[in-house]
Design a protein around this motif. Sequence first.
Motif, mmCIF file in Angstrom:
data_model
loop_
_atom_site.group_PDB
_atom_site.id
_atom_site.type_symbol
_atom_site.label_atom_id
_atom_site.label_comp_id
_atom_site.label_asym_id
_atom_site.label_seq_id
_atom_site.Cartn_x
_atom_site.Cartn_y
_atom_site.Cartn_z
ATOM 1 N N ASP A 97 5.188 -19.025 44.338
ATOM 2 C CA ASP A 97 6.403 -18.793 45.121
ATOM 3 C C ASP A 97 7.637 -18.787 44.229
ATOM 4 O O ASP A 97 8.615 -18.094 44.510
ATOM 5 C CB ASP A 97 6.559 -19.859 46.206
ATOM 6 C CG ASP A 97 5.635 -19.595 47.382
ATOM 7 O OD1 ASP A 97 5.153 -18.449 47.486
ATOM 8 O OD2 ASP A 97 5.402 -20.522 48.175
ATOM 9 N N ASN A 98 7.605 -19.579 43.147
ATOM 10 C CA ASN A 98 8.699 -19.532 42.188
ATOM 11 C C ASN A 98 8.823 -18.127 41.608
ATOM 12 O O ASN A 98 9.919 -17.580 41.506
ATOM 13 C CB ASN A 98 8.455 -20.535 41.058
ATOM 14 C CG ASN A 98 9.239 -21.814 41.255
ATOM 15 O OD1 ASN A 98 10.434 -21.844 41.023
ATOM 16 N ND2 ASN A 98 8.571 -22.861 41.724
ATOM 17 N N LEU A 99 7.681 -17.539 41.247
ATOM 18 C CA LEU A 99 7.711 -16.186 40.699
ATOM 19 C C LEU A 99 8.152 -15.202 41.775
ATOM 20 O O LEU A 99 8.922 -14.277 41.510
ATOM 21 C CB LEU A 99 6.334 -15.803 40.127
ATOM 22 C CG LEU A 99 6.149 -16.124 38.634
ATOM 23 C CD1 LEU A 99 6.305 -17.596 38.360
ATOM 24 C CD2 LEU A 99 4.817 -15.607 38.138
ATOM 25 N N ALA A 100 7.668 -15.409 42.995
ATOM 26 C CA ALA A 100 8.014 -14.493 44.082
ATOM 27 C C ALA A 100 9.509 -14.557 44.389
ATOM 28 O O ALA A 100 10.099 -13.566 44.799
ATOM 29 C CB ALA A 100 7.202 -14.832 45.328
ATOM 30 N N VAL A 117 2.985 -10.694 41.485
ATOM 31 C CA VAL A 117 3.042 -12.097 41.044
ATOM 32 C C VAL A 117 1.764 -12.464 40.293
ATOM 33 O O VAL A 117 1.798 -13.073 39.222
ATOM 34 C CB VAL A 117 3.259 -13.031 42.250
ATOM 35 C CG1 VAL A 117 3.027 -14.477 41.855
ATOM 36 C CG2 VAL A 117 4.664 -12.856 42.814
ATOM 37 N N ALA A 118 0.609 -12.046 40.859
ATOM 38 C CA ALA A 118 -0.670 -12.391 40.236
ATOM 39 C C ALA A 118 -0.761 -11.777 38.849
ATOM 40 O O ALA A 118 -1.221 -12.412 37.891
ATOM 41 C CB ALA A 118 -1.824 -11.911 41.123
ATOM 42 N N ASP A 127 -3.531 -17.633 35.099
ATOM 43 C CA ASP A 127 -4.376 -17.184 36.211
ATOM 44 C C ASP A 127 -4.826 -18.366 37.052
ATOM 45 O O ASP A 127 -5.189 -19.413 36.524
ATOM 46 C CB ASP A 127 -5.651 -16.503 35.701
ATOM 47 C CG ASP A 127 -5.364 -15.533 34.604
ATOM 48 O OD1 ASP A 127 -5.515 -14.339 34.842
ATOM 49 O OD2 ASP A 127 -4.974 -16.011 33.496
ATOM 50 N N GLY A 128 -4.795 -18.175 38.345
ATOM 51 C CA GLY A 128 -5.334 -19.199 39.242
ATOM 52 C C GLY A 128 -4.437 -20.415 39.398
ATOM 53 O O GLY A 128 -4.800 -21.384 40.046
ATOM 54 N N MET A 129 -3.265 -20.396 38.772
ATOM 55 C CA MET A 129 -2.391 -21.569 38.897
ATOM 56 C C MET A 129 -1.285 -21.342 39.919
ATOM 57 O O MET A 129 -0.382 -22.170 40.050
ATOM 58 C CB MET A 129 -1.769 -21.907 37.551
ATOM 59 C CG MET A 129 -2.791 -22.369 36.544
ATOM 60 S SD MET A 129 -1.989 -23.048 35.110
ATOM 61 C CE MET A 129 -3.424 -23.479 34.139
#
Lengths: 211, 567
Positions: A97-100, A117-118, A127-129
């Motif tokens: 959500d920070n990246l989003a 974002v992924a 990845d996966g975090m």
Amino acid sequence: MSLKLSRLSVRAPDGATLFAGLDLTVVAGEVATVTGPSGAGKSTLLDAIGGHLSPGFHVTGRVFLDGRDVTDLPAEARGIGVMFQQAVLFPHLSVADNLAFGLSPAIRGRLARRMAVAEALAQAGLDGMGARDPATLSGGQRARAALMRTLLADPKAVLLDEPFSALDPGRRHDIREFVLATIRRSRIPALLVTHDRQDADAAGGPVVALT
Amino acid sequence: MARPLYAVISLRGISGAAIAIAVILPVMIGVVHSALAGFGHMALLGARGPDLDAWRTLLGQPGLWRAVAVSLWTGVAATMISMGLAFGAVAALQDRVSWLRRVLAPLLAAPHAALAIGLAFVIAPSGWIARGLAVGLGWDRPPELATVGDPWGLALILGLVLKEVPFLIVILLGASTQIAMREQMAAGRALGYGRAAVWLWVLVPQLWPLIRLPVMAVLAFSMSVVDTALILGPSNPPTLSVMVARLFADPDLRAMLPASSGALLQLGLTAMAMGLLWAGASVAGIFARAAMRRGVRLRGLDAWLAVPALLLAGLLFLVVLSLAVLALWSVTFTWRWPDPWPQRLSMAAWQGRAGWLSAAQTAFFIALASSGIALILAIGWLEGGDRAGRHGLRGWMRAAVALPLLLPQLSVLIGLSGLLLRLEMAPMIAVVWGHVLFVFPYVMIALAGPWAALDPRMQRTAAALGAGPWRRLLRVKLPVLLAPLMLAAALGFAVSIAQYLPTMFLGGGRVATLTTEAVALSSGSDRRVAAVHATLQAGLPWLVYLAALILPAVIHRNRRALKGEAS
């Protein structure tokens, strides 16, 4: 893309003039370095460029981004990303959500945004975090996540405020290489404030020494 | 500057104007109106002053000077004892600060009136303590001793101390984080001073300026409180505040004039007591410095620190006992003297629902509305300040929020209700507004600290990512501040639930809350119904506090950086 400072100076509330009339041009993919002793106004310079100065500070001179004068715009309208020493991730949001939060609104649709974002997480080796609490990341992971968040906003320039100095020496080299390489690949101009000689050498761009 | 004009003018300007017009000015106008009416000028009653008739009527009240003396004595004594005990207890227990905080927090939510009613049930001649003694000593009837409503106001002082000591301790704990307490204690002890000496010579002088304002607020409150004084205070003559409130409640509107003189007298008396306390503290400081210069190590005094610790334990025990006896009385059917426990328990008092349910609903609505309005005003001001680059609580607002806390409520509200006679405001709206006047300062003070402590780089980061001021507020600031926001709202809720005078004076007797009902019933014969109202009055804020603690913890359960901000 380019970042151009034209006769930029800042007058502090106490009347002192910091870096009288600074001229600098940083071209796309280049990382310029600002060095100087504490109190020389390195952070103030970044604040002036990014639009984060507190009222009471007075700017003269101009900041151009791709030839456009952004000096009078508020921070959120300039399109200049910032990375701080302690990667400031929003503590109430997950890593993804920070990246989003940063991701440019031009990317539309839930799926497209999630993919973006992924992809950014994967690029940063995270990845996966995405679902993790940012407080559980290591310093290096936080720095990489903060950089990806900055880049997802599609900035026209990036300011780096000693982003490596809080990292432990072992990781420092790797993170620095990652950050510099990612910025170069993004083809945007960047300005790095640092105390560290090695940072300046690795950045490779023009060096401005404030006194 | 680069800052758009709307960001500077709008929010800070609008919220500042709203606060000034809705909260600060009315408080001042209330005092001014009291002053005019006190000197015989109140156009609505056709009174055209200035003259001294109102003062003559007031001074003609039987027992007035004794009432003045009792108010001064109970207020000053309660404040000094509370302050002394708070300092002593924190000095004795400074290694157990987090424990202390956790024990006191739930007690802070209990309103004065509920605690006072519970205390009366404990210490009255027919109360729990006397019952316990009667079994052992073989008393066959309650002792003929005025343990509640004694002419010296001792029960009133005890009731005030019960409530103010935990409050001042929490204030002290907050202030003590602003000075390097641990380091100074270590330095002092390394020079051979005892703990108590380090407190007296080093820490108290630094802490006093930090807690002076809350102490003065405690003094103003203690001297002018009406609900607690009605329940525990002497009755004939009562305290000045009760005497003035009775004058005000006189159905003859012309009694407003001497009541206004009384409001002024109350104001002057409070100002005088504050001056005395201030001067006393200065003189004590001079003596303390003289003693310090002689290098008195006072190591022997440390053993005496057990005294305030024990007294605090006794007070807390009494608080728990008072709250427990309220709950017990509310479910009692019969409880004969001198049995220590009721013969029969029953829910009868709770089932007669008509009374308490509507009082509880009204109180809940008023508390929700007033704390909500106060929260929005506070957020508007603080956010407006951030946008204008003037963070936190400063300038005129800093003084303005202190005003409603330092002025006796009585002095403000008598004038305000005189004004309201003319405005013909709906009683419910007037009461909610009256609550906002006294809820807002607490909410503002509670929120300003955490708000100012927010990492400014978080806002810059959000701005650099393209978030405008409103998105920064709604998506970053408010969520990060969820825990302090909830706690500030819960504090406001508790303050509103405890209000007595604003409801009575501005509601014109047509708005009944848990507090007004509990106070009215406390003098009646049915302890059970009074206990139901007082239990609810104590329980409601407590439940809201609990919700305010739990909700952010649940929402942010996976966010380590936001844990522990609640404390």
